[in-house]
Enzyme design. Structure first.
Site, PDB file in Angstrom:
ATOM      1  NE  ARG A 133      -4.040  -1.613   0.196  1.00 28.80           N
ATOM      2  CZ  ARG A 133      -4.065  -2.419  -0.647  1.00 28.80           C
ATOM      3  NH1 ARG A 133      -3.205  -2.569  -1.587  1.00 28.80           N
ATOM      4  NH2 ARG A 133      -5.182  -3.355  -0.740  1.00 28.80           N
ATOM      5  CD  GLU A 164      -3.218   3.965  -5.136  1.00 33.27           C
ATOM      6  OE1 GLU A 164      -4.419   3.110  -5.509  1.00 33.27           O
ATOM      7  OE2 GLU A 164      -2.110   3.199  -4.679  1.00 33.27           O
ATOM      8  CG  HIS A 223      -3.667  -0.175  -6.884  1.00 37.80           C
ATOM      9  ND1 HIS A 223      -4.089   0.594  -5.717  1.00 37.80           N
ATOM     10  CD2 HIS A 223      -3.374  -1.430  -6.489  1.00 37.80           C
ATOM     11  CE1 HIS A 223      -4.064  -0.488  -4.878  1.00 37.80           C
ATOM     12  NE2 HIS A 223      -3.689  -1.595  -5.325  1.00 37.80           N
TER      13      HIS A 223
END
Lengths: 358, 313
Positions: free
Chosen positions: B232, B261, B279
């Site tokens: 993460r 993000e 991602h």
């Protein structure tokens, strides 16, 4: 091993004789790129330092005394050259490919050949695997998407395709092909291959022709040498058999693939994607490829890492020293007992202690 | 079963929406202009929530849905889910472990190869017509480089297995040493970073692992070192990462996740020793379908009184 011209009995170790003359066909950029000096126990002949044109240089007394030739892919060792160098007993090529050497003539003259052995294997295998993952998982395309700000403005990037479970066909299961296979197995790929002959001791499924291999695979990785037989071996039929979702990776030589056909099929959507480190006409790359998102392009960099070139230089020097000390070459090229086919011969390259793998 | 209301928190995957609609009454949270209005009209109908890493089911949501029985997360990560609260209220939680392990491990290796062998740079070099002007130059060999893994769970182990095929020596840091594992263990991330060339983050995000990769770890990794993050964004102190890269204290980075993000720091976008992905860790058609199937299967199991397939709580 070629017999030593100067004695019939005990071998003459390198340090007891005058430095052997070695003809360099090109500037030794593998050495200069990593700032490695050429070994000083040899006398290197450098045609580019002579005012004579190369052809005249070959006729000079200096060149005619050359006992070994050091070449690179692209600098040919021709029958004519060998005829004009009567003392030459060894060709060392700093390349994995042998298509630039007249193997039949070397064999006729009893000239030993040393190639790049395993020096390039890992680096090329790494690149092949990297290109395949890049195409399937859209690594370069994803990086481009993000850097252009599209993640914020357009949202989620397109989905890629899973590597695990893909059927990958290796064209040419030599050193490099085997290392590619070993790596891809760890990702859960199912490996099959095409080679001139089925390999004993290998459990991967064997196909005797590339068309059948392509029909039964999701991706092809080209790892074979360029010969008359393999020129344009990956043609339109083979690529169509690979299919709309099929991926081709080439780290061998550009002209093993019919490039024009491949480009057309990619543009038309008949082929899923391509990862290419080599092209038919380097450094030219077909315009159409530059606009495609499902291809990954690489400027023939497979072996250009400092670690790899260092290993290669060690091997070149090691082979020269071994030969002139009457010891076995570190990375010899052996002629197949079945003889050479017309033109360029078929050869096996092997480590001295390995068991007939190509 | 189509009277059962299922709330989807945000767009995830069209196939998942289709499959849910076949079996349940699907409410798309993003279709409602007013959240308050939505809760007023529909909160009584919602018995399940499907969330993901972008938008999970937090405290506020749980409180607003009195008939909520189960949250099926379209993810393996649970950092957006208030687990304690669920347990308290007896709400079941499922995630999607296993099915995405391979994909995430593949992306980790892809990032390593990408940073060392400069795939993106080479591709841009060719596309920009620069090859005619000369060769690209050196990249760094990947095979044989030492790799340190932070978190040797399913994904960490899968990364190790792949890296071993490239003859990379493997070491790791984990909360505790794993028995029956032949990789070298280090008791903290700094020690691990000191002894490897490539450090990859593959652990879960918890309070303890937030910013587990800070300046000290990056300095230990060093000017030739490479940081890979497939965990993460919050695992890494991003400003510290940027200065380490700008100052040359860290050699390079491959990142699939970021703290904020889809925003990515300008400075990173200008660097050529990093690979940046939006991602995509588990973003393959095959895996997304498998994840979606698992979400649907868990919900079906719950509402037919069968055991959950992949329960967390």
């Amino acid at each position: 091993m070629a017999s030593h011209a100067q004695n019939d009995g005990a071998p003459s170790p390198l340090h007891r004789r005058s430095p052997p003359r070695v003809l360099l066909l090109r500037k030794p950029h593998h050495f200069s790129l990593i700032n490695r000096p050429l070994p000083d126990n040899f006398h290197f002949l450098k045609p580019w330092e002579s005012p004579l044109p190369f052809d005249d240089f070959l006729s000079s007394p200096d060149a005619r005394a050359a006992e070994a030739i050091l070449t690179y892919g692209g600098a040919p060792v021709t029958a004519d050259m060998l005829r004009r160098l009567p003392e030459a007993r060894l060709v060392v090529t700093a390349s994995a490919g042998l298509n630039h050497i007249d193997l039949a003539e070397c064999r006729r003259r009893g000239i030993a050949i040393a190639c790049s052995g395993d020096a390039y294997t890992d680096a090329v295998a790494d690149l092949a695997v990297g290109l395949l993952i890049d195409v399937l998982r859209k690594l370069s395309a994803g990086d481009r998407y993000l850097r252009r700000g599209l993640w914020s403005s357009e949202g989620e990037f397109a989905l890629g395709s899973k590597l695990g479970g893909k059927r990958v066909g290796i064209v040419g299961l030599g050193r490099i092909g085997l290392e590619v296979a070993k790596r891809l197995e760890a990702f859960g790929c199912a490996i099959s291959y095409q080679s001139r002959k089925k390999k004993p001791y290998v459990s991967y499924a064997f196909y005797s022709n590339v068309y059948e291999l392509a029909t039964n695979c999701d991706a092809l990785v080209i790892c074979c040498g360029l010969t008359e037989e393999t020129h344009h071996m990956i043609n339109r039929e083979v690529l169509l058999a690979l299919g709309k979702e099929g991926v081709i990776v080439n780290v061998a030589r550009g002209s093993i693939i019919d490039e024009k056909e491949m480009v057309q099929l990619l543009v038309q959507g008949e082929l899923g994607g391509a990862g290419l480190d080599v092209f038919e006409n380097e450094p030219s790359v077909p315009e159409e490829l530059l606009a495609l998102d499902n291809v990954v392009l690489s400027p023939h960099t497979a072996v250009y890492t400092p670690e790899t070139l260092s290993d290669l230089c060690d091997l070149v020097v090691g082979n020269l020293e071994a030969f002139f000390s009457n010891k076995p070459l570190l990375s010899p090229v052996l002629y197949e007992r079945t003889g050479c086919s017309a033109g360029i011969g078929s050869v096996t390259t092997t480590k001295p202690d390995s068991v007939g793998f190509t | 079963m189509d009277a059962i209301g299922v709330l989807m928190t945000c767009p995830m995957f069209a196939y998942l929406e289709q499959e849910l609609e076949k079996r349940f009454k699907l409410y798309r949270f993003w279709d409602f202009p007013s959240q308050r209005q939505f809760f007023k009209s529909h909160s009584g109908s919602i018995r399940a929530v499907v969330g993901n890493t972008k938008l999970g089911a937090d405290s506020a949501l749980i409180d607003a849905l009195p008939r909520l029985e189960i949250v099926a997360s379209y993810s393996v990560g649970l950092d957006k889910i208030d687990l304690g609260k669920y347990e308290e209220k007896g709400i079941r939680v499922t995630n999607t472990p296993e099915v995405l392990t391979d994909d995430v491990a593949d992306i980790a290796i892809a990032l390593m190869l990408g940073v060392l062998r400069k795939f993106c740079g080479c591709d841009a070099f060719v596309r920009g017509g620069k090859w005619k002007g000369g060769d690209f130059g050196f990249t760094t060999k990947f095979s044989g480089k030492s790799i340190g893994i932070v978190g040797l769970g399913r994904i960490g182990s899968a990364i190790a297995k792949r890296a071993e095929a490239f003859n990379c020596p493997i070491s790791y840091y984990s909360r505790s040493e794993k028995p029956h594992v032949h990789y070298k263990y280090y008791p903290n991330p700094v020690a691990l970073a000191r002894h490897c060339r490539i450090l990859v983050v593959a652990c879960a995000l918890t309070e303890e692992t937030r910013h587990i990769i800070g300046r000290e770890v990056m300095d230990a990794l060093g000017p030739e070192g490479v940081l890979i993050n497939v965990g993460r964004g919050a695992h890494v102190d991003e400003p510290a990462l940027i200065s380490a890269l700008l100052e040359g204290r860290l050699g390079g980075a491959g990142l699939d996740v970021f703290e904020n993000e889809p925003e990515v720091a300008e400075e990173l976008l200008r660097m050529d020793n990093v690979v940046l992905l939006p991602h995509v860790g588990s973003d393959t058609v095959e895996t997304c379908e498998a994840m979606a199937d698992l979400v649907v299967a868990n919900l079906e199991a719950h509402f037919t009184g069968k055991p959950l397939l992949t329960p967390v709580v």
